[in-house]
Design a protein around this motif. Structure first.
Motif, PDB file in Angstrom:
ATOM      1  N   ALA A 189       0.829  -1.201   0.000  1.00  0.00           N
ATOM      2  CA  ALA A 189       0.000   0.000   0.000  1.00  0.00           C
ATOM      3  C   ALA A 189       0.867   1.256   0.000  1.00  0.00           C
ATOM      4  N   GLN A 190       1.937   1.246   0.789  1.00  0.00           N
ATOM      5  CA  GLN A 190       2.803   2.431   0.837  1.00  0.00           C
ATOM      6  C   GLN A 190       3.534   2.630  -0.489  1.00  0.00           C
ATOM      7  N   THR A 191       3.864   1.544  -1.168  1.00  0.00           N
ATOM      8  CA  THR A 191       4.462   1.662  -2.504  1.00  0.00           C
ATOM      9  C   THR A 191       3.530   2.408  -3.440  1.00  0.00           C
ATOM     10  N   LEU A 192       2.250   2.051  -3.420  1.00  0.00           N
ATOM     11  CA  LEU A 192       1.287   2.717  -4.296  1.00  0.00           C
ATOM     12  C   LEU A 192       1.104   4.182  -3.899  1.00  0.00           C
ATOM     13  N   VAL A 193       1.101   4.463  -2.609  1.00  0.00           N
ATOM     14  CA  VAL A 193       1.047   5.863  -2.173  1.00  0.00           C
ATOM     15  C   VAL A 193       2.251   6.618  -2.724  1.00  0.00           C
ATOM     16  N   ASP A 194       3.433   6.013  -2.649  1.00  0.00           N
ATOM     17  CA  ASP A 194       4.639   6.642  -3.181  1.00  0.00           C
ATOM     18  C   ASP A 194       4.530   6.909  -4.678  1.00  0.00           C
ATOM     19  N   PHE A 195       3.824   6.034  -5.394  1.00  0.00           N
ATOM     20  CA  PHE A 195       3.659   6.204  -6.834  1.00  0.00           C
ATOM     21  C   PHE A 195       2.481   7.104  -7.185  1.00  0.00           C
ATOM     22  N   GLY A 196       1.881   7.725  -6.192  1.00  0.00           N
ATOM     23  CA  GLY A 196       0.863   8.727  -6.458  1.00  0.00           C
ATOM     24  C   GLY A 196      -0.568   8.263  -6.362  1.00  0.00           C
ATOM     25  N   PHE A 197      -0.797   7.020  -5.915  1.00  0.00           N
ATOM     26  CA  PHE A 197      -2.162   6.509  -5.773  1.00  0.00           C
ATOM     27  C   PHE A 197      -2.662   6.887  -4.379  1.00  0.00           C
ATOM     28  N   ALA A 198      -3.327   8.024  -4.310  1.00  0.00           N
ATOM     29  CA  ALA A 198      -3.654   8.643  -3.024  1.00  0.00           C
ATOM     30  C   ALA A 198      -4.629   7.824  -2.201  1.00  0.00           C
ATOM     31  N   ASN A 199      -5.448   7.000  -2.839  1.00  0.00           N
ATOM     32  CA  ASN A 199      -6.479   6.248  -2.121  1.00  0.00           C
ATOM     33  C   ASN A 199      -6.119   4.779  -1.957  1.00  0.00           C
ATOM     34  N   ALA A 200      -4.839   4.480  -1.956  1.00  0.00           N
ATOM     35  CA  ALA A 200      -4.394   3.107  -1.705  1.00  0.00           C
ATOM     36  C   ALA A 200      -4.362   2.846  -0.207  1.00  0.00           C
ATOM     37  N   ALA A 201      -4.706   1.634   0.191  1.00  0.00           N
ATOM     38  CA  ALA A 201      -4.712   1.253   1.605  1.00  0.00           C
ATOM     39  C   ALA A 201      -4.374  -0.224   1.727  1.00  0.00           C
ATOM     40  N   SER A 202      -3.900  -0.605   2.886  1.00  0.00           N
ATOM     41  CA  SER A 202      -3.669  -2.024   3.174  1.00  0.00           C
ATOM     42  C   SER A 202      -4.904  -2.612   3.824  1.00  0.00           C
ATOM     43  N   LEU A 203      -5.131  -3.906   3.588  1.00  0.00           N
ATOM     44  CA  LEU A 203      -6.172  -4.620   4.319  1.00  0.00           C
ATOM     45  C   LEU A 203      -5.591  -4.989   5.669  1.00  0.00           C
ATOM     46  N   GLU A 204      -6.088  -4.371   6.711  1.00  0.00           N
ATOM     47  CA  GLU A 204      -5.539  -4.561   8.039  1.00  0.00           C
ATOM     48  C   GLU A 204      -5.605  -6.042   8.442  1.00  0.00           C
ATOM     49  N   ASN A 205      -4.428  -6.620   8.674  1.00  0.00           N
ATOM     50  CA  ASN A 205      -4.284  -8.017   9.105  1.00  0.00           C
ATOM     51  C   ASN A 205      -4.667  -9.034   8.029  1.00  0.00           C
ATOM     52  N   GLY A 206      -4.775  -8.596   6.782  1.00  0.00           N
ATOM     53  CA  GLY A 206      -4.866  -9.485   5.636  1.00  0.00           C
ATOM     54  C   GLY A 206      -5.957 -10.541   5.699  1.00  0.00           C
ATOM     55  N   THR A 207      -5.635 -11.715   5.157  1.00  0.00           N
ATOM     56  CA  THR A 207      -6.629 -12.783   5.115  1.00  0.00           C
ATOM     57  C   THR A 207      -7.009 -13.269   6.511  1.00  0.00           C
ATOM     58  N   MET A 208      -6.131 -13.048   7.474  1.00  0.00           N
ATOM     59  CA  MET A 208      -6.475 -13.442   8.842  1.00  0.00           C
ATOM     60  C   MET A 208      -7.684 -12.654   9.334  1.00  0.00           C
ATOM     61  N   ALA A 209      -7.679 -11.348   9.068  1.00  0.00           N
ATOM     62  CA  ALA A 209      -8.810 -10.510   9.481  1.00  0.00           C
ATOM     63  C   ALA A 209     -10.086 -10.918   8.761  1.00  0.00           C
ATOM     64  N   TRP A 210      -9.956 -11.317   7.505  1.00  0.00           N
ATOM     65  CA  TRP A 210     -11.120 -11.765   6.737  1.00  0.00           C
ATOM     66  C   TRP A 210     -11.770 -12.976   7.410  1.00  0.00           C
TER      67      TRP A 210
END
Length: 411
Positions: A198-219
């Motif tokens: 997610a931070q990589t995409l933010v660095d590349f200018g994708f302002a609305n990128a986010a990580s899924l908190e705790n990934g598939t475990m959270a799902w």
């Protein structure tokens, strides 16, 4: 006489620009139970086979550590027989480090995972909960959902609707699949690759990128089903999209002090790692002799396995300038001072085909739900895993192996 290094002297190594390696020669299970963050585990039984490739210069300073059980001293004799000339023992082993106030860590791939927690904390990387993502899916709200793991992990289990794009490919491929104001969510099995992606995409200018908190475990905590099997991968970008990605990569390279090499003149006085971060098929079709294929996301999560010599020169190779720069930015943030890129193009004549001299070890996966028919046991293990990973951040206080970590560009 073999030099012995005490905890105070050990700390000063990480403030230096000199090359050095710290190697824990105990059995893998003992290393996993507790170890120093700055050490790489190469058990004594395989040390002679593995070290010449990973630490190629015989003059490199090598600090050997154990748990004061004599294995480090035995390892020094092995390395002296191989011609290594600058050896030292960590006096008293890891117990002495702990007694002096140093932290000991448990688990695998700890350096990369601790760095992920550091990134989220200091970059304030946006995240979204599994419940909120599911609500958006149910409401039909547009969102590009990306699984940033390997193809094997992706096909084993993933969040429904996710497309595959391994972490180092994000800046390269997403440029052709989304606009900079689109909602994008990156997930992995747990935390690290979601955060870094997610931070990589933010660095590349994708302002609305986010990580899924705790990934598939959270799902799974939300009692939601995962899917498996073949899916869809993000395609390579169009020429127009690649042009835009290259432009942003050049800006990032300049900001983080990453130079591009025009030729690969042999480096004889410094340790040099040639790491090709393209896809395996691209590497096998033609690569530079002496380079090693390591997928960029795998490199970052397992940097201690590949870049044993701290302060060595790291040359990251791709064909576009985007993927190598993506990985290079993260290595610079991890404190590597000498990161360069090299771009293969059609004018390169001396390429060879086939695989790497050394295969990359398999990714240390987060817990695989397919291995747990008992759901409650899986959920208990998932919670324990996440508690362990999140707590890594608190262990980094006054940790010398993390003292050079930064998130901002080079000043």
């Amino acid at each position: 006489m073999l030099e012995r290094i005490d905890p105070a002297r050990y700390r000063t190594l990480f403030d230096s620009q000199d090359e050095f390696a710290v190697i824990d020669v105990r059995l893998a299970r003992r290393f996993k139970a507790r170890h120093m963050l700055g050490a790489t585990n190469i058990p004594l039984a395989v040390l002679a086979d593995r070290l010449p490739t990973l630490v190629p210069l015989l003059e490199t300073r090598i600090v050997l550590c154990d748990d004061n059980d004599g294995s480090a001293l035995e390892a020094s004799a092995v390395l002296e027989g191989l011609g290594y000339q600058n050896l030292a023992l960590f006096d008293g082993g890891i117990t002495a480090w702990q007694a002096a106030g140093g932290e000991l860590f448990s688990g695998n791939s700890v350096l990369g995972k601790a760095f992920g927690e550091f990134v989220e904390h200091h970059c304030k990387t946006p995240s979204i909960s599994a419940a909120e993502l599911h609500r958006r899916q149910q409401q039909g709200e547009p969102c590009l959902l990306i699984d940033s793991r390997t193809v094997e992990e992706y096909e084993s289990f993933r969040v429904p609707g996710a497309v595959l794009c391994p972490g180092a490919e994000l800046g390269y491929r997403v440029s052709g699949a989304a606009s900079t104001d689109d909602d994008i969510v990156v997930h992995c099995g747990g935390r690290t690759r979601s955060i870094v992606g997610a931070q990589t995409l933010v660095d590349f200018g994708f302002a609305n990128a986010a990580s899924l908190e705790n990934g598939t475990m959270a799902w799974q905590f939300e009692y939601l089903e995962l899917e498996s099997g073949e899916g869809t991968a993000l395609p390579v970008p169009s020429a127009h999209a690649l042009t835009n990605a290259k432009a942003r990569a050049r800006e990032l390279a300049d900001s983080f002090g990453i130079e591009r090499l025009e030729s690969l003149v042999e480096a004889s006085t410094v340790t040099r790692y040639l790491i090709d971060v393209r896809e395996q098929s691209e590497f096998e079709a033609g690569h530079i002799d002496g380079s090693r294929h390591v997928a960029g996301g795998h490199l970052l999560q397992n940097v201690d396995r590949y870049l044993l010599v701290r302060n060595a020169q790291v040359v990251l190779i791709d064909s576009d300038g985007v993927r190598a720069t993506t990985v290079g930015v993260w290595l610079r943030r991890m404190g590597w001072p000498n990161v360069l890129t090299y771009h293969i193009d059609g004018a390169v004549d001396a390429l060879i085909t086939g695989g790497s001299e050394l295969d990359s070890p398999k990714e240390d996966r987060e817990l695989n739900p397919n291995d747990f028919p008992n759901r409650e046991l899986l959920m208990s293990r998932n919670r324990a895993y996440l508690d362990w990973e999140i707590a890594l951040l608190d262990q980094l206080v006054d940790e010398p192996a993390a003292s050079q970590w930064r998130v901002a560009p080079t000043s």
